[in-house]
Scaffold this active site. Structure first.
Site, PDB file in Angstrom:
ATOM      1  CE  LYS A 220      -3.708   0.190   2.667  1.00  0.00           C
ATOM      2  NZ  LYS A 220      -4.424   0.122   3.966  1.00  0.00           N
ATOM      3  CB  ILE A 221       2.333   3.278  -2.404  1.00  0.00           C
ATOM      4  CG1 ILE A 221       3.156   1.983  -2.518  1.00  0.00           C
ATOM      5  CG2 ILE A 221       3.215   4.514  -2.509  1.00  0.00           C
ATOM      6  CD1 ILE A 221       3.923   1.839  -3.841  1.00  0.00           C
TER       7      ILE A 221
END
Ligand code: G3P
Length: 224
Positions: A87-88
């Site tokens: 997850k960015i």
């Protein structure tokens, strides 16, 4: 068909849910993992054992620079296996990291999404998922369901899918099922509540009373 993920790192609670609700995986974020404090290493191994390359697992990067995000993603990907997604949070460095991670064959969820223009940028960069925060949008006075419907239209020409996150109530959850988003991630509590209704309980109890009045301890199978 919308896939359901559980937004939690409480493996015992997740197991209870997975026992009856067909979930596709779990999502975490730094706030969720911070609750684990000093036991986080133990927790990471518990999560790995549970997902066992069978469930999706989304873990948020704790780095901010693209190259460092990539290194962290490679390490986590090796640890969790094929159904891992890094997850960015959306940012300039984050978008750069999306392309780098995709070149390495790592799944990417671009998170902390509030607007359609952020969704567009994440899709252009090649994200697998975008994670808009439904309830946090509502808290900002945004018509979150309408915004998500717009996001879906934008994504119709990309392979990027919506992974809607941040839910406060069943209505928000159901509204997204109606518009048919690809995936939602919800708390174990909300998922449990989603199958409950007081009149369902009353109906079940009324059936039992009626049956017992006439047939006592006998079961329906006793009559065949
Ligand atoms: O992973 C992000 C999302 O879970 C945020 O949810 O409930 O903290 O707004 P919430």
């Amino acid at each position: 068909m919308t896939n359901i993920l559980v937004d939690s790192s409480d493996i015992e609670e997740i197991k209870k849910i997975a026992d009856y609700y067909p979930i596709s995986g779990i999502t975490t974020n730094p706030s969720i993992l911070a609750k684990e404090n000093s036991d986080l290493q133990k927790k990471m191994y518990e999560i790995k054992k549970f997902v066992n390359s069978h469930y999706e697992i989304h873990v948020q990067t704790t780095e901010k620079i693209a190259e460092k995000i990539l290194s962290e993603a490679i390490k986590l990907h090796k640890f969790f296996g094929g159904k891992f997604f890094i997850k960015i949070p959306i940012s300039k460095e984050g978008l750069k990291a999306v392309s780098l991670c995709k070149k390495e064959g790592i799944g990417v969820t671009v998170t902390s999404i509030f607007t359609s223009s952020q969704v567009f940028a994440a899709a252009k960069a090649g994200a697998d998922y975008v994670a808009p925060y439904v309830n946090r949008m509502a808290n900002m006075g945004m018509e979150s369901i309408k915004v998500l419907a717009d996001m879906q239209k934008i994504l119709s020409s990309y392979n990027t899918k919506i992974l809607a996150a941040s839910f406060k109530n069943i209505e928000q959850f159901t509204d997204l099922l109606v518009i048919g988003v690809d995936t939602v991630t919800v708390s174990t509590d909300l998922l449990e509540q989603s199958i409950w209704h007081p009149y369902t309980d009353k109906s079940i109890s009324d059936f039992e009373v009626d049956w017992n009045k006439t047939f006592g301890n006998l079961r329906v199978g006793d009559f065949i």
